[in-house]
Design an enzyme around this catalytic site. Structure first.
Site, PDB file in Angstrom:
ATOM      1  N   GLY A  18      12.845  31.470  32.075  1.00 46.89           N
ATOM      2  CA  GLY A  18      13.157  30.002  32.141  1.00 46.89           C
ATOM      3  C   GLY A  18      13.247  29.378  30.798  1.00 46.89           C
ATOM      4  O   GLY A  18      12.370  29.769  30.153  1.00 46.89           O
ATOM      5  N   ARG A  19      14.059  28.419  30.784  1.00 45.84           N
ATOM      6  CA  ARG A  19      14.214  27.334  29.327  1.00 45.84           C
ATOM      7  C   ARG A  19      14.203  25.967  29.673  1.00 45.84           C
ATOM      8  O   ARG A  19      15.102  25.436  30.727  1.00 45.84           O
ATOM      9  CB  ARG A  19      15.344  27.981  28.654  1.00 45.84           C
ATOM     10  CG  ARG A  19      15.302  27.477  27.333  1.00 45.84           C
ATOM     11  CD  ARG A  19      16.563  27.774  26.679  1.00 45.84           C
ATOM     12  NE  ARG A  19      16.191  28.874  25.972  1.00 45.84           N
ATOM     13  CZ  ARG A  19      17.262  29.986  26.219  1.00 45.84           C
ATOM     14  NH1 ARG A  19      18.184  29.915  27.192  1.00 45.84           N
ATOM     15  NH2 ARG A  19      16.869  31.128  25.677  1.00 45.84           N
ATOM     16  N   GLY A  20      13.151  25.622  29.322  1.00 43.26           N
ATOM     17  CA  GLY A  20      13.152  23.989  29.545  1.00 43.26           C
ATOM     18  C   GLY A  20      13.535  22.923  28.332  1.00 43.26           C
ATOM     19  O   GLY A  20      14.001  23.719  27.480  1.00 43.26           O
ATOM     20  N   ALA A  23      10.632  24.045  25.834  1.00 44.52           N
ATOM     21  CA  ALA A  23       9.868  25.565  25.744  1.00 44.52           C
ATOM     22  C   ALA A  23      10.438  26.339  26.537  1.00 44.52           C
ATOM     23  O   ALA A  23      11.415  26.171  27.270  1.00 44.52           O
ATOM     24  CB  ALA A  23       8.400  25.446  26.213  1.00 44.52           C
ATOM     25  N   GLU A  24      10.267  27.802  26.143  1.00 45.77           N
ATOM     26  CA  GLU A  24      11.114  28.932  26.866  1.00 45.77           C
ATOM     27  C   GLU A  24       9.799  29.795  27.530  1.00 45.77           C
ATOM     28  O   GLU A  24       8.688  29.894  26.879  1.00 45.77           O
ATOM     29  CB  GLU A  24      11.904  29.706  26.158  1.00 45.77           C
ATOM     30  CG  GLU A  24      11.131  30.292  25.039  1.00 45.77           C
ATOM     31  CD  GLU A  24      12.364  31.364  24.497  1.00 45.77           C
ATOM     32  OE1 GLU A  24      13.535  31.007  24.534  1.00 45.77           O
ATOM     33  OE2 GLU A  24      11.896  32.129  23.712  1.00 45.77           O
ATOM     34  N   LYS A  40       4.590  31.145  27.227  1.00 44.63           N
ATOM     35  CA  LYS A  40       5.459  30.027  27.046  1.00 44.63           C
ATOM     36  C   LYS A  40       5.219  29.817  25.621  1.00 44.63           C
ATOM     37  O   LYS A  40       4.232  29.372  25.211  1.00 44.63           O
ATOM     38  CB  LYS A  40       5.060  29.009  28.091  1.00 44.63           C
ATOM     39  CG  LYS A  40       5.830  27.615  28.046  1.00 44.63           C
ATOM     40  CD  LYS A  40       5.318  26.672  28.995  1.00 44.63           C
ATOM     41  CE  LYS A  40       6.666  25.571  29.074  1.00 44.63           C
ATOM     42  NZ  LYS A  40       6.482  24.856  30.213  1.00 44.63           N
ATOM     43  N   ASP A 141       3.231  15.467  34.927  1.00 42.39           N
ATOM     44  CA  ASP A 141       4.551  16.017  34.954  1.00 42.39           C
ATOM     45  C   ASP A 141       4.872  16.836  36.343  1.00 42.39           C
ATOM     46  O   ASP A 141       5.451  17.706  36.353  1.00 42.39           O
ATOM     47  CB  ASP A 141       4.950  16.853  33.862  1.00 42.39           C
ATOM     48  CG  ASP A 141       6.407  17.064  33.589  1.00 42.39           C
ATOM     49  OD1 ASP A 141       7.186  16.324  34.294  1.00 42.39           O
ATOM     50  OD2 ASP A 141       7.015  17.797  32.772  1.00 42.39           O
TER      51      ASP A 141
END
Length: 584
Positions: A18-20, A23-24, A40, A141
């Site tokens: 995943g990639r936010g 970060a990835e 991460k 979050d």
């Protein structure tokens, strides 16, 4: 496909998970321990800020101290030189690898999540938050993308500590950027940029629960700024306004979590979890019922802006005459006087002797909730009747009079009807039926069925008894136990076995043993079963007798019989034997 490479000297990373926004996450392997991990890494533009790096390291250490089954574990943290040529130390965190899906993925599937399941998931999130809050760590979050469901359905909360590092970051990670990332789940105090405590996580969890129940967050808008404004200023609509099947108790739990004032929210994640667990267990919740906003008494509008256009028009003239200006001022004063007089005398003219209020809606509420809601509106509880109803759950309000939204005098009575639940049903007689068809018949009647095997001689799978018995009146949803026969018993094969073994097998099958002896010559050892009746494999009633024939034959010894002459050698005299009689 990205080729695997190694960081930290022991973690081989490869597949992108995943990639936010900051970060990835990649799937990796701890080559020392041979376990799968998730790694991460922060973006290089964030990692270049020394303040962020320092705070990230401290927060990663705090997150690593959290050890709870509902929290994704942090194994290690470190930094590695970025490979993009920026020549900055890129922080990374090594975490537990969780095989599963995020709640964001589940919601995007478009499948409806049952309210009870949504509450169970939220309870798991609150368990993780309660643990972290007691450890002094605020998540900041909470959102569907940070909550995972394992294949077994367990909850795993991710990204502890990182969100706190973001909120404290330097100018490279601005407050606006933080809002953009999580606008739909921001607490009002977060949106205002104020200091937050654990109750901010409670608010965000309320937003998460709202979306699980309705399929959308409590506030949506064209931009993150408009959404953040709604968190600060606009009241959320109860979830039941989007899904009529949701109960008043669920509304109460969600709306207490979404209170704008932190002092009106749940005091802790544990308190919200307790209310959810109470609801799931059928116990009362502590959150107050959601009361519709009271109607206001009619008053004439007091709007000084009606005078403003007159004065403004005068000011716009290039050279207004002095007389006209005086006239306008006089007119303005006259209008103000008329408005003031209306405010004083019009309510008296309209006054009927009692203040009017709006009747609240209590349909669907419990009896106690309806009473509190009516009294909170300044009305009294009138006549309460009860009746059976197969559409409305027991102890819920079926109807009310006056109707919701009607005007009523303050202090007047509101009558309502409470459900006793569906009427009782009479159990049909299913004794003698096959157990599966009998169970289907009863379930169609609306009762719960439990099947219990019984050692009986009736045909296999036939119902031999039901409790409560046929003809009993029971409430829908009651439990009925059906006892079914395991069928007649089969006679075991015991020929050739010892008597002791034969007895054990026959009695274990539910039969009694009858023993007959046989002393006829046989090649079987004494104590061996020679025959049985009934034969092996036949069925018979439990408690009936199985006859076994047991050998008692003893083979003769090799010594001469007492009637035989002892043989003598021609050269020897016959020896005397105490067991032999002399010849006549």
């Amino acid at each position: 496909m990205t080729q695997p490479h190694r960081i930290g000297g022991r973690y081989e990373i490869g597949e992108l998970l995943g990639r936010g926004g900051m970060a990835e996450v990649r799937k990796g392997t701890d080559i020392r321990l041979g376990r799968t991990v998730a790694v991460k890494r922060l973006r290089t533009d964030l990692a270049s800020d020394s303040t962020f790096q320092a705070r990230f390291r401290r927060e990663a250490q705090s997150a690593a101290s959290l050890n709870d089954p509902s929290i994704v574990s942090v194994y290690d943290t470190g930094e590695e030189m970025a490979t993009d040529g920026s020549n900055v130390a890129q922080p990374y965190i090594v975490m537990e690898y969780v095989a599963g899906r995020t709640l964001r993925d589940v919601i995007r599937d478009g499948r409806k999540i049952l309210p009870e399941r949504a509450l169970e998931i939220t309870s798991g999130v609150l368990r993780a938050l309660d643990y972290s809050h007691r450890a002094g760590i605020i998540h900041r979050d909470i959102k569907p993308g940070n909550v995972m469901l394992t294949p077994a359905g367990n909850v795993k909360v991710m990204d502890f500590g990182i969100a706190r590092a973001v909120s404290d970051a330097s100018s490279t990670m601005t407050q606006t950027a933080a809002v953009v990332g999580t606008a739909q789940y921001l607490s009002p105090e977060q949106a205002r940029g104020e200091t937050v405590d654990s109750r901010s996580d409670v608010y965000s969890t309320g937003c998460l629960l709202y979306e699980l129940l309705t399929g959308r967050p409590p506030f949506v808008g064209d931009s993150p700024v408009s959404v953040a404004y709604q968190h600060v200023r606009e009241p959320a609509q109860p979830p039941s306004s989007l899904d009529e099947d949701l109960t008043p108790e669920i509304d109460a739990i969600v709306m207490k979590a979404l209170a704008k004032d932190v002092d009106e929210r749940y005091a802790s994640a544990a308190a919200m979890k307790q209310d959810i667990d109470n609801y799931l267990a059928g116990r009362p919740v502590q959150a107050p019922a959601v009361v519709p906003a009271p109607a206001t008494t009619f008053l004439p509008p007091s709007d000084p802006t009606r005078v403003t256009p007159v004065a403004q028009h005068a000011a716009e003239d290039d050279d207004p005459p002095r007389k006209r200006r005086g006239l306008l001022v006089l007119l303005a004063l006259l209008v103000l006087a008329l408005v003031a007089a209306a405010l004083v005398f019009l309510p008296r003219l309209l006054d009927t002797g009692a203040q009017q209020v709006q009747v609240p809606s209590v349909t669907g509420m419990t009896r106690a909730q309806a009473e509190r809601t009516i009294q909170a509106q300044g009305l009294e509880v009138g006549e309460v009747t009860e009746s059976e109803n197969d559409q409305v759950a027991r102890n819920r309000v079926i109807s009310q009079s006056p109707q919701a939204g009607d005007p009523a005098d303050a202090g007047s009575a509101v009558d309502y009807e409470v459900s006793l639940g569906p009427p009782d049903l009479t159990l049909p007689d299913v004794v003698g039926d096959d157990k599966d068809s009998a169970a289907a018949t009863l379930r169609q009647e609306g009762v719960r069925v439990v099947l219990s095997e019984r050692n009986a001689d009736d045909p296999t799978d036939q119902v031999v008894e039901m409790q409560p018995p046929a003809g009993t009146d029971v409430a829908p949803g009651s439990r009925v136990t059906l006892f079914w026969s395991d069928g007649p018993e089969q006679v075991p094969d015991v020929v050739g076995r010892t008597e002791a073994e034969a007895r054990r097998l026959i009695e274990a099958a539910g039969f009694r043993v009858s023993r007959v002896t046989d002393s006829n010559p046989t090649d079987q050892e004494p104590g061996t079963v020679l025959q049985q009746s009934p034969e092996a494999g036949q069925t018979n009633d439990a408690g009936s007798t199985v006859t076994i024939v047991v050998s008692t034959y003893e083979p003769p010894s090799e010594e001469p019989s007492p009637t035989e002459e002892p043989s003598a050698s021609p050269t020897e005299e016959p020896s005397a034997s105490p067991s032999a009689s002399p010849s006549p």
